[in-house]
Design a protein around this motif. Structure first.
Motif, PDB file in Angstrom:
ATOM      1  N   ILE A 200       0.841  -1.210   0.000  1.00 38.09           N
ATOM      2  CA  ILE A 200       0.000   0.000   0.000  1.00 38.09           C
ATOM      3  C   ILE A 200       0.868   1.249   0.000  1.00 38.09           C
ATOM      4  N   SER A 201       1.967   1.227   0.772  1.00 36.72           N
ATOM      5  CA  SER A 201       2.874   2.375   0.784  1.00 36.72           C
ATOM      6  C   SER A 201       3.483   2.612  -0.591  1.00 36.72           C
ATOM      7  N   LEU A 202       3.794   1.542  -1.307  1.00 34.90           N
ATOM      8  CA  LEU A 202       4.325   1.698  -2.655  1.00 34.90           C
ATOM      9  C   LEU A 202       3.283   2.285  -3.598  1.00 34.90           C
ATOM     10  N   ARG A 203       2.035   1.885  -3.454  1.00 28.46           N
ATOM     11  CA  ARG A 203       0.983   2.355  -4.354  1.00 28.46           C
ATOM     12  C   ARG A 203       0.686   3.833  -4.147  1.00 28.46           C
ATOM     13  N   ILE A 204       0.800   4.321  -2.934  1.00 26.20           N
ATOM     14  CA  ILE A 204       0.489   5.732  -2.672  1.00 26.20           C
ATOM     15  C   ILE A 204       1.764   6.572  -2.538  1.00 26.20           C
ATOM     16  N   PHE A 205       2.901   6.000  -2.938  1.00 25.91           N
ATOM     17  CA  PHE A 205       4.183   6.721  -2.966  1.00 25.91           C
ATOM     18  C   PHE A 205       4.583   7.221  -1.568  1.00 25.91           C
ATOM     19  N   GLN A 206       4.423   6.382  -0.560  1.00 24.18           N
ATOM     20  CA  GLN A 206       4.810   6.739   0.811  1.00 24.18           C
ATOM     21  C   GLN A 206       5.735   5.686   1.424  1.00 24.18           C
ATOM     22  N   LEU A 207       6.548   5.071   0.562  1.00 25.52           N
ATOM     23  CA  LEU A 207       7.473   4.064   1.058  1.00 25.52           C
ATOM     24  C   LEU A 207       8.522   4.684   1.985  1.00 25.52           C
ATOM     25  N   ARG A 208       8.949   5.909   1.691  1.00 23.71           N
ATOM     26  CA  ARG A 208       9.952   6.566   2.529  1.00 23.71           C
ATOM     27  C   ARG A 208       9.407   6.780   3.948  1.00 23.71           C
ATOM     28  N   GLN A 209       8.142   7.211   4.054  1.00 19.78           N
ATOM     29  CA  GLN A 209       7.542   7.390   5.371  1.00 19.78           C
ATOM     30  C   GLN A 209       7.454   6.066   6.116  1.00 19.78           C
ATOM     31  N   TYR A 210       7.171   4.984   5.386  1.00 18.12           N
ATOM     32  CA  TYR A 210       7.091   3.671   6.020  1.00 18.12           C
ATOM     33  C   TYR A 210       8.450   3.237   6.557  1.00 18.12           C
ATOM     34  N   VAL A 211       9.488   3.461   5.757  1.00 15.33           N
ATOM     35  CA  VAL A 211      10.827   3.035   6.165  1.00 15.33           C
ATOM     36  C   VAL A 211      11.323   3.871   7.341  1.00 15.33           C
ATOM     37  N   MET A 212      11.014   5.158   7.381  1.00 19.34           N
ATOM     38  CA  MET A 212      11.509   6.041   8.423  1.00 19.34           C
ATOM     39  C   MET A 212      10.726   5.924   9.726  1.00 19.34           C
ATOM     40  N   SER A 213       9.650   5.182   9.744  1.00 19.84           N
ATOM     41  CA  SER A 213       8.848   5.047  10.963  1.00 19.84           C
ATOM     42  C   SER A 213       9.544   4.113  11.954  1.00 19.84           C
ATOM     43  N   PRO A 214       9.830   4.553  13.193  1.00 22.31           N
ATOM     44  CA  PRO A 214      10.485   3.666  14.166  1.00 22.31           C
ATOM     45  C   PRO A 214       9.649   2.447  14.509  1.00 22.31           C
ATOM     46  N   GLY A 215       8.306   2.608  14.498  1.00 20.32           N
ATOM     47  CA  GLY A 215       7.456   1.462  14.821  1.00 20.32           C
ATOM     48  C   GLY A 215       7.616   0.323  13.839  1.00 20.32           C
ATOM     49  N   ASN A 216       7.750   0.641  12.555  1.00 17.66           N
ATOM     50  CA  ASN A 216       7.957  -0.412  11.555  1.00 17.66           C
ATOM     51  C   ASN A 216       9.312  -1.080  11.727  1.00 17.66           C
ATOM     52  N   PHE A 217      10.304  -0.328  12.201  1.00 18.20           N
ATOM     53  CA  PHE A 217      11.609  -0.938  12.486  1.00 18.20           C
ATOM     54  C   PHE A 217      11.472  -2.001  13.571  1.00 18.20           C
ATOM     55  N   PHE A 218      10.717  -1.691  14.631  1.00 15.34           N
ATOM     56  CA  PHE A 218      10.491  -2.682  15.689  1.00 15.34           C
ATOM     57  C   PHE A 218       9.723  -3.893  15.157  1.00 15.34           C
ATOM     58  N   ASP A 219       8.771  -3.638  14.254  1.00 17.47           N
ATOM     59  CA  ASP A 219       8.006  -4.759  13.684  1.00 17.47           C
ATOM     60  C   ASP A 219       8.915  -5.737  12.952  1.00 17.47           C
ATOM     61  N   TRP A 220       9.756  -5.212  12.063  1.00 16.59           N
ATOM     62  CA  TRP A 220      10.607  -6.106  11.285  1.00 16.59           C
ATOM     63  C   TRP A 220      11.718  -6.719  12.126  1.00 16.59           C
ATOM     64  N   ALA A 221      12.214  -5.975  13.099  1.00 20.61           N
ATOM     65  CA  ALA A 221      13.190  -6.586  14.003  1.00 20.61           C
ATOM     66  C   ALA A 221      12.560  -7.745  14.765  1.00 20.61           C
ATOM     67  N   HIS A 222      11.303  -7.563  15.160  1.00 20.87           N
ATOM     68  CA  HIS A 222      10.599  -8.657  15.857  1.00 20.87           C
ATOM     69  C   HIS A 222      10.413  -9.860  14.944  1.00 20.87           C
ATOM     70  N   PHE A 223      10.023  -9.609  13.689  1.00 19.60           N
ATOM     71  CA  PHE A 223       9.846 -10.716  12.742  1.00 19.60           C
ATOM     72  C   PHE A 223      11.152 -11.481  12.534  1.00 19.60           C
ATOM     73  N   ILE A 224      12.229 -10.744  12.322  1.00 17.26           N
ATOM     74  CA  ILE A 224      13.513 -11.400  12.042  1.00 17.26           C
ATOM     75  C   ILE A 224      13.984 -12.213  13.237  1.00 17.26           C
ATOM     76  N   LEU A 225      13.900 -11.630  14.438  1.00 16.33           N
ATOM     77  CA  LEU A 225      14.364 -12.349  15.625  1.00 16.33           C
ATOM     78  C   LEU A 225      13.454 -13.523  15.960  1.00 16.33           C
TER      79      LEU A 225
END
Length: 779
Positions: A200-225
């Motif tokens: 969805i972020s790619l479709r509305i051209f907001q991928l940069r906002q998604y990547v810069m969000s600290p909450g999403n960083f915690f989400d992916w760190a949780h998935f990886i660990l």
């Protein structure tokens, strides 16, 4: 045993069974029965023959006690390559198997000690132990490590890990397996949801906002660990599912041997080392899995805090952190700068003598402990003797004032300010209880009301989806609203002069930008913009000119607000001034009220006594009071608290403020009905000269004086106590002595020299003893 960075596999030591100085010595044993010539110490002997010729021969003497793992003591040769554990080829391994009795184990320890298994060349010793609990189906791996340091000290560490080899062969094994499968399914569903958010972020051209969000960083760190932890668990399960072991491992060939106690069977030794390796690896996998799982739980908590942002009151933690993040980052930079500077100075000043500041890492730890604990016993005396007094005090107090009183309070102020800002915004928002009640009410109406009267959120969404094809997208609507609400960008100069695109183009006109058919802007025009001119489109000479002018206006422009907005701003500023004036007046009034309360408290203190039970009285009043109680008392006790000396400092920031509680106690330590309190003095050598009078009851055993340090903020600190046994006092004898103050909870070096001077006189009841003759009056 190591020589430089490598192990030394040279045999060493002696067999104590052949040493007369050892308790394991047996003179009946012959070395040839246990050792070959190559396993004994070779000594050169020089003899003189009958012809006078000197002949040197080499003879075998005492047997060598310890051989490396690669040597086979049964065949007296090196082992075959298939029987050697490469990791321990040059290690000197000694085994205690389960058949060894306690008595035999002590003899084997004597063997190691007397044979000098640990000698001057030893650099490290490892002790490994594996136990198995059949009831719980659990192995326990224990490892102790001892390392000899260059200075002679021994650094030691240990590791203990419980391992389940058959994971699901327990009563709750099936339930555990189902719970783990459910967690994996939920993890996969959550991962798919996060992937959908990325699309969805790619479709509305907001991928940069998604990547810069600290909450999403915690989400992916949780998935990886979480994925890594499950992979570690599967590896552990795969390894333990194929695990097998023998009933016993009798590594020693003869546990009752008279010599060569630690001779091991090569094949059984290799099997035992393989078992140890499997248990060691399983312990490492369990340790890795536990660490990953612990981090996953912490990340899950952080994700839960992030998920609560939908409710303003529940998301106050994450919102406060996000609001203060920029200020906190700047604060951490300043904090690191201060700590690095003081750590370097501390290492230079005190590192030569104070071990806790011998390097930068230890200096950081010591400074952190100073701030968190404020325990002067940990650093004060050591640092005071490591540098000149003026430099020590300058270092200590400047660090405490800067780091504790300034930096920590600034950090708290940042958080409190952010919290107060967010709290003022959430005061008008609904609570969780209100939202739950609203959901319950909507659900109740959905069940009871007819569809013509109540439309649920689901039905509303369906209707909107039906009309979605005829409506513009959300992104298009947002862009249209932003465009309609956007103001003209202009550069606002002092005096209210506005410079728009047209004026900026004239100011920055460059002949290089002139198009072949376009004239340059006239420099005679006023370099200001008008509303009519700004409404016209600009005919740019080139793209370079357009980019340059728009960049300048964007850099220095401000949004030009309407006059109504300016008026509202002035009204807001005026309201803020009025609120600030009212707030300052309230502060002034509160100060006056606080001052009045203090005066009333002082007045009440003067009207009432400051003694807990009985005020201090003069000698005449004491005798009058004693005459009323002497009939039922077994005598009187006159006590004068004279002075004290050597009192310890209990607080780092201030001196001691001592006072005394004086009372009589019975055999059980219970105080009597009458107690006195002295005045509060200043310093560690106070003087009171206060006199008290007690009536001695039949149960009275001792006189107790307890010293306290007055503290206006926290509870008073106990300095110590003095006890005087009344039975040891001679009647009518004036006892003026110094008594040692005792407190077992304070270190002895701090209580050294702490004493209290008392003047005590016991006056027995009538008939208990003659009164001493009065002194002759002076001529």
């Amino acid at each position: 045993r190591c020589i430089g960075p490598r192990r030394d596999g040279t045999p060493y030591g002696l067999d104590p069974a052949f040493l007369p100085t050892s308790a394991e010595y047996d003179g009946k044993l012959a070395p040839e029965a246990f050792y070959v010539a190559g396993e004994r110490v070779q000594v050169n002997f020089t003899r003189q023959t009958a012809d006078g010729e000197r002949v040197t021969t080499q003879e075998a003497t005492n047997p060598i006690g310890f051989f490396p793992h690669q040597y086979d003591s049964l065949t007296h040769a090196d082992k075959e390559s298939g029987l050697i554990w490469e990791r321990d080829r040059d290690a000197f391994k000694q085994y205690f198997d389960e058949r060894v009795t306690a008595r035999r184990a002590r003899s084997m320890l004597n063997y190691l000690n007397d044979g000098r298994w640990i000698d001057d060349e030893t650099t490290n010793v490892e002790v490994e132990l594996v136990t198995f609990n059949a009831n719980l189906n659990r192995f326990t791996y224990v490892q102790f490590k001892f390392e000899w340091q260059a200075g002679g000290s021994i650094h030691w560490d240990y590791k203990l890990q419980a391992i389940a080899m058959d994971i699901y062969d327990v009563d709750w094994g099936t339930a555990q397996l189902l719970a783990e499968l459910l967690c994996i399914i939920m993890l996969c569903a959550n991962l798919l949801t996060e992937i959908r958010d990325i699309i969805i972020s790619l479709r509305i051209f907001q991928l940069r906002q998604y990547v810069m969000s600290p909450g999403n960083f915690f989400d992916w760190a949780h998935f990886i660990l979480m994925t890594a932890s499950w992979i570690a668990w599967l590896n552990h399960w795969h390894k333990t599912s194929s695990f097998s072991m023998k009933a016993s491992y009798p590594v020693l060939t003869d546990i009752s041997s008279s010599a060569r106690y630690f001779t091991a069977d090569p094949q059984l030794e290799l099997e035992y080392l393989e078992l140890m390796d499997e248990v060691r690896k399983s312990a490492g996998m369990m340790e890795e899995y536990s660490a990953l799982s612990s981090i996953c739980i912490v990340l899950f908590v952080l994700r839960m805090l992030k998920a609560l942002d939908f409710q303003p009151r529940m998301g106050v933690v994450t919102q406060t952190i996000a609001h203060s993040l920029v200020d906190v980052v700047h604060f951490l930079f300043l904090w690191c700068l201060v700590f690095v500077g003081y750590a370097c100075v501390g290492t230079l000043l005190f590192g030569h003598q104070f071990r806790s500041m011998s390097d930068l890492q230890k200096s950081f730890t010591t400074l952190a402990n100073m701030i968190l604990t404020m325990d002067r016993n940990e650093f004060y005396s050591q640092m005071a003797h490591s540098a000149p007094g003026w430099s020590f005090h300058l270092y200590l107090w400047s660090f405490i004032i800067l780091s504790f009183f300034l930096l920590i309070n600034i950090f708290l102020a940042i958080l409190v300010d952010s919290y107060a800002t967010l709290k003022s915004k959430t005061d008008v928002s609904s609570t969780v209880y209100d939202e739950l009640m609203e959901l319950a009410w909507d659900w109740f109406r959905w069940l009871t009301y007819p569809k013509t009267r109540f439309m649920s959120d689901e039905r509303l969404m369906e209707r909107l989806e039906q009309h979605k094809s005829g409506l513009p997208s959300t992104y298009q609507l947002r862009q249209a609203v932003v465009t309609s609400l956007d103001h003209k960008e202009q550069v606002l100069l002092p005096g209210g002069v506005e410079v728009g695109l047209h004026a900026m183009r004239r100011l920055c006109a460059d002949p290089a930008d002139k198009a072949p058919d376009a004239p340059l802007p006239s420099p005679d025009q006023d370099d200001v913009s008008s509303d009519e001119e700004d409404d016209k489109d600009i005919e740019w000479a080139s793209e370079r000119e357009q980019d340059r002018v728009e960049d300048l206006v964007e850099r220095y422009s401000e949004k030009v607000e309407h006059e109504e907005e300016e008026l509202l701003g002035l009204i807001r500023v005026d309201g803020m001034k009025r609120a600030l004036s009212l707030f300052r007046h309230q502060q002034w009034l509160l100060g006056k009220v606080s001052r009045l309360e203090t005066l009333l408290a002082r007045l009440a203190a003067r009207l009432t006594t400051n003694k807990p039970l009985l005020p201090r009285m003069t000698s005449t009043k004491l005798l009058a009071k004693a005459s009323k109680t002497v009939a039922k008392a077994h005598g009187l006790l006159r006590v004068t608290v004279v002075e004290a000396r050597g009192l310890p400092l209990l607080d780092l920031m201030r001196s001691v403020d001592p006072y005394c509680l004086v009372f009589l106690a019975d055999a059980h330590g219970e105080p009597g009905e009458v107690a006195y309190k002295t005045d509060v003095k200043k310093g560690n050598a106070p003087q009171w000269h206060e006199e008290f009078l007690f009536g001695i009851s039949p149960r009275t055993i001792s006189l107790c004086i307890t010293l306290f340090d007055k503290d206006a903020v926290t509870e008073d600190d106990l300095i110590g106590s003095v006890q005087v046994t009344i039975g040891d006092l001679e009647p009518w004898a004036d006892l003026d002595e110094w008594h040692t103050i005792v407190n077992t909870k304070i270190p002895a070096h701090k209580m050294h020299g702490a004493q209290l001077r008392l003047h005590v006189t016991r006056q027995p009841a009538e008939g208990d003893g003659p009164r001493p003759p009065a002194p002759n009056p002076a001529p």
